[in-house]
Design a protein around this motif. Sequence first.
Motif, PDB file in Angstrom:
ATOM      1  N   PHE A  16     -17.404   3.019   2.470  1.00 50.35           N
ATOM      2  CA  PHE A  16     -16.286   3.517   1.672  1.00 50.35           C
ATOM      3  C   PHE A  16     -15.742   2.390   0.799  1.00 50.35           C
ATOM      4  CE2 PHE A  16     -14.641   1.894   5.651  1.00 50.35           C
ATOM      5  CZ  PHE A  16     -13.546   1.140   5.277  1.00 50.35           C
ATOM      6  N   SER A  17     -15.023   2.794  -0.228  1.00 53.36           N
ATOM      7  CA  SER A  17     -14.339   1.838  -1.093  1.00 53.36           C
ATOM      8  C   SER A  17     -13.039   1.424  -0.442  1.00 53.36           C
ATOM      9  CB  SER A  17     -14.067   2.470  -2.465  1.00 53.36           C
ATOM     10  OG  SER A  17     -13.087   1.736  -3.171  1.00 53.36           O
ATOM     11  N   ALA A  18     -12.869   0.136  -0.211  1.00 57.66           N
ATOM     12  CA  ALA A  18     -11.635  -0.351   0.398  1.00 57.66           C
ATOM     13  C   ALA A  18     -10.438  -0.033  -0.485  1.00 57.66           C
ATOM     14  CB  ALA A  18     -11.738  -1.863   0.633  1.00 57.66           C
ATOM     15  N   ARG A  19     -10.602  -0.202  -1.779  1.00 57.94           N
ATOM     16  CA  ARG A  19      -9.489   0.064  -2.696  1.00 57.94           C
ATOM     17  C   ARG A  19      -9.014   1.501  -2.577  1.00 57.94           C
ATOM     18  NH1 ARG A  19     -12.109  -0.755  -6.885  1.00 57.94           N
ATOM     19  NH2 ARG A  19     -11.826  -3.015  -6.963  1.00 57.94           N
ATOM     20  N   ALA A  20      -9.969   2.436  -2.551  1.00 55.60           N
ATOM     21  CA  ALA A  20      -9.597   3.842  -2.460  1.00 55.60           C
ATOM     22  C   ALA A  20      -9.007   4.172  -1.093  1.00 55.60           C
ATOM     23  CB  ALA A  20     -10.818   4.719  -2.723  1.00 55.60           C
ATOM     24  N   ALA A  21      -9.579   3.623  -0.026  1.00 53.26           N
ATOM     25  CA  ALA A  21      -9.081   3.919   1.324  1.00 53.26           C
ATOM     26  C   ALA A  21      -7.677   3.369   1.529  1.00 53.26           C
ATOM     27  CB  ALA A  21     -10.034   3.338   2.363  1.00 53.26           C
ATOM     28  N   VAL A  22      -7.403   2.183   1.000  1.00 49.66           N
ATOM     29  CA  VAL A  22      -6.056   1.608   1.113  1.00 49.66           C
ATOM     30  C   VAL A  22      -5.061   2.434   0.300  1.00 49.66           C
ATOM     31  CG1 VAL A  22      -4.629  -0.386   0.516  1.00 49.66           C
ATOM     32  CG2 VAL A  22      -6.847  -0.730   1.630  1.00 49.66           C
ATOM     33  N   ALA A  23      -5.472   2.862  -0.902  1.00 45.38           N
ATOM     34  CA  ALA A  23      -4.589   3.660  -1.755  1.00 45.38           C
ATOM     35  C   ALA A  23      -4.222   4.980  -1.092  1.00 45.38           C
ATOM     36  CB  ALA A  23      -5.253   3.912  -3.105  1.00 45.38           C
ATOM     37  N   GLU A  24      -5.138   5.538  -0.294  1.00 41.49           N
ATOM     38  CA  GLU A  24      -4.872   6.803   0.396  1.00 41.49           C
ATOM     39  C   GLU A  24      -4.140   6.601   1.710  1.00 41.49           C
ATOM     40  OE1 GLU A  24      -8.059   9.714   0.623  1.00 41.49           O
ATOM     41  OE2 GLU A  24      -9.204   8.553  -0.839  1.00 41.49           O
ATOM     42  N   GLY A  25      -3.932   5.366   2.097  1.00 40.12           N
ATOM     43  CA  GLY A  25      -3.220   5.095   3.338  1.00 40.12           C
ATOM     44  C   GLY A  25      -4.076   5.254   4.580  1.00 40.12           C
ATOM     45  N   LEU A  26      -5.402   5.248   4.426  1.00 42.94           N
ATOM     46  CA  LEU A  26      -6.286   5.420   5.573  1.00 42.94           C
ATOM     47  C   LEU A  26      -6.440   4.122   6.374  1.00 42.94           C
ATOM     48  CD1 LEU A  26      -9.091   7.573   3.875  1.00 42.94           C
ATOM     49  CD2 LEU A  26      -7.248   8.363   5.382  1.00 42.94           C
ATOM     50  N   THR A  28      -5.364  -0.434   6.112  1.00 35.98           N
ATOM     51  CA  THR A  28      -4.641  -1.493   5.400  1.00 35.98           C
ATOM     52  C   THR A  28      -5.587  -2.673   5.208  1.00 35.98           C
ATOM     53  OG1 THR A  28      -3.869  -2.575   7.420  1.00 35.98           O
ATOM     54  CG2 THR A  28      -2.483  -0.803   6.507  1.00 35.98           C
ATOM     55  N   ARG A  29      -5.217  -3.554   4.303  1.00 35.09           N
ATOM     56  CA  ARG A  29      -6.043  -4.737   4.075  1.00 35.09           C
ATOM     57  C   ARG A  29      -6.150  -5.592   5.335  1.00 35.09           C
ATOM     58  NH1 ARG A  29      -9.539  -4.603  -0.157  1.00 35.09           N
ATOM     59  NH2 ARG A  29      -8.554  -3.535  -1.917  1.00 35.09           N
ATOM     60  N   SER A  30      -5.085  -5.661   6.092  1.00 37.06           N
ATOM     61  CA  SER A  30      -5.116  -6.457   7.322  1.00 37.06           C
ATOM     62  C   SER A  30      -6.057  -5.831   8.348  1.00 37.06           C
ATOM     63  CB  SER A  30      -3.712  -6.591   7.905  1.00 37.06           C
ATOM     64  OG  SER A  30      -3.185  -5.318   8.246  1.00 37.06           O
ATOM     65  N   MET A  31      -6.107  -4.497   8.404  1.00 38.11           N
ATOM     66  CA  MET A  31      -7.043  -3.835   9.316  1.00 38.11           C
ATOM     67  C   MET A  31      -8.487  -4.166   8.950  1.00 38.11           C
ATOM     68  SD  MET A  31      -5.246  -0.067   9.646  1.00 38.11           S
ATOM     69  CE  MET A  31      -6.680   0.662  10.429  1.00 38.11           C
ATOM     70  N   LEU A  32      -8.786  -4.229   7.661  1.00 36.86           N
ATOM     71  CA  LEU A  32     -10.151  -4.484   7.214  1.00 36.86           C
ATOM     72  C   LEU A  32     -10.609  -5.909   7.533  1.00 36.86           C
ATOM     73  CD1 LEU A  32     -10.179  -2.659   3.760  1.00 36.86           C
ATOM     74  CD2 LEU A  32     -11.258  -1.928   5.892  1.00 36.86           C
ATOM     75  N   ARG A  33      -9.659  -6.782   7.847  1.00 40.25           N
ATOM     76  CA  ARG A  33     -10.034  -8.144   8.211  1.00 40.25           C
ATOM     77  C   ARG A  33     -10.423  -8.266   9.688  1.00 40.25           C
ATOM     78  NH1 ARG A  33      -5.983  -9.423   4.268  1.00 40.25           N
ATOM     79  NH2 ARG A  33      -4.318  -9.405   5.839  1.00 40.25           N
ATOM     80  N   ASP A  43     -15.736  -4.818  -2.252  1.00 43.84           N
ATOM     81  CA  ASP A  43     -14.888  -3.631  -2.122  1.00 43.84           C
ATOM     82  C   ASP A  43     -15.495  -2.540  -1.252  1.00 43.84           C
ATOM     83  OD1 ASP A  43     -12.454  -2.132  -2.766  1.00 43.84           O
ATOM     84  OD2 ASP A  43     -13.786  -0.824  -3.921  1.00 43.84           O
ATOM     85  N   ILE A  44     -16.719  -2.706  -0.745  1.00 46.67           N
ATOM     86  CA  ILE A  44     -17.390  -1.661   0.033  1.00 46.67           C
ATOM     87  C   ILE A  44     -17.501  -2.112   1.487  1.00 46.67           C
ATOM     88  CG2 ILE A  44     -19.392  -0.177   0.257  1.00 46.67           C
ATOM     89  CD1 ILE A  44     -17.779   0.165  -2.356  1.00 46.67           C
ATOM     90  N   TYR A  45     -16.960  -1.281   2.383  1.00 50.48           N
ATOM     91  CA  TYR A  45     -16.938  -1.598   3.807  1.00 50.48           C
ATOM     92  C   TYR A  45     -17.547  -0.450   4.597  1.00 50.48           C
ATOM     93  CZ  TYR A  45     -13.727  -5.513   3.008  1.00 50.48           C
ATOM     94  OH  TYR A  45     -13.156  -6.698   2.603  1.00 50.48           O
TER      95      TYR A  45
END
Length: 312
Positions: A16-26, A28-33, A43-45
């Motif tokens: 998925f696109s991190a930018r899109a997932a964060v924008a939708e509230g699915l 957070t950037r801290s979760m992706l770390r 941007d793809i995780y």
Amino acid sequence: MPRSPLVPARLAFLPFSARAAVAEGLVTRSMLRSRAWLRLLPDIYVHRDGYRADDHRMWCDAVALTLPPGGAVGGLSAAYLWGVDLLARNAPVTALVPGATRPRPRPRVRCTLARLPAEDVTRFGGLPVSTPLRTAFDLGRTLPRTEAVVAVDALLNRRVVKPAALTDYLAARPGWPGVLLLREVLGLAEPLSESPMETRLRLLLVDAGLPVPIAQHDVYDARGRFVGRVDLAYPRLRIALEYEGDHHRERAHFRQDVARLNDLRAAGWVVLRFTADDVLRHPARLVAQVTQAVRERSAAGSDTRSPGRQMR
């Protein structure tokens, strides 16, 4: 003991696109770390449960998220999606990109600038992918000659492409790079070829000046009883050429092969069996063995009027 964070269903297994997932509230950037997520591309995780290092489909899903408008998965990656796996391990995803500016190179991605009209792109499992016809056209004119024939044979055998359609498609694009090669490839293509190694075996014989063998030939004995189907054949000479893959080593398959081989010999056929090692490492020896069999049978005057009728 702390609970593992709940993973949104949409992000559980697919890139998925991190930018899109964060924008939708699915997420957070801290979760992706955290260790729960892996970064495939900028941007793809993907969640760790959906990560498979050698899963080409996963990488196709990831690359598709980065494509510009009008782009598509193409080449050997598209063939893979259409059911033809000719990929090496860790092979990059081929991305067809319209326009004049090539994106920056990235691991696991091979970008190719391409004229890509809308009719040459379709959807496969939600991904933009070159149509089977465009895929065969591209592979047949861009790969080395033998690999091009292998790819076109495989797509024709899967019946996702028809020979006449590919011929017409080629005729409508006379000025495209590689069309001379594709014309030669179409002259060598065999839709009945059931494996890449069968194609390579057939090309070895043709390139050595031997007659073009018949693919997937049905053999009958003198009473009209079906004996078996052989990979390649010279029916008039009653010579069968078989490629032996790893599956032939299985006990049940081995027993069936022995019985079939005995029946073929009883019907007056000479059977030459070859492995990948013969085709790839000892082609001259292979050609010499087939040439000798052809000469011996021709000198003996063997033909299909003695024993058995030969049918496709």
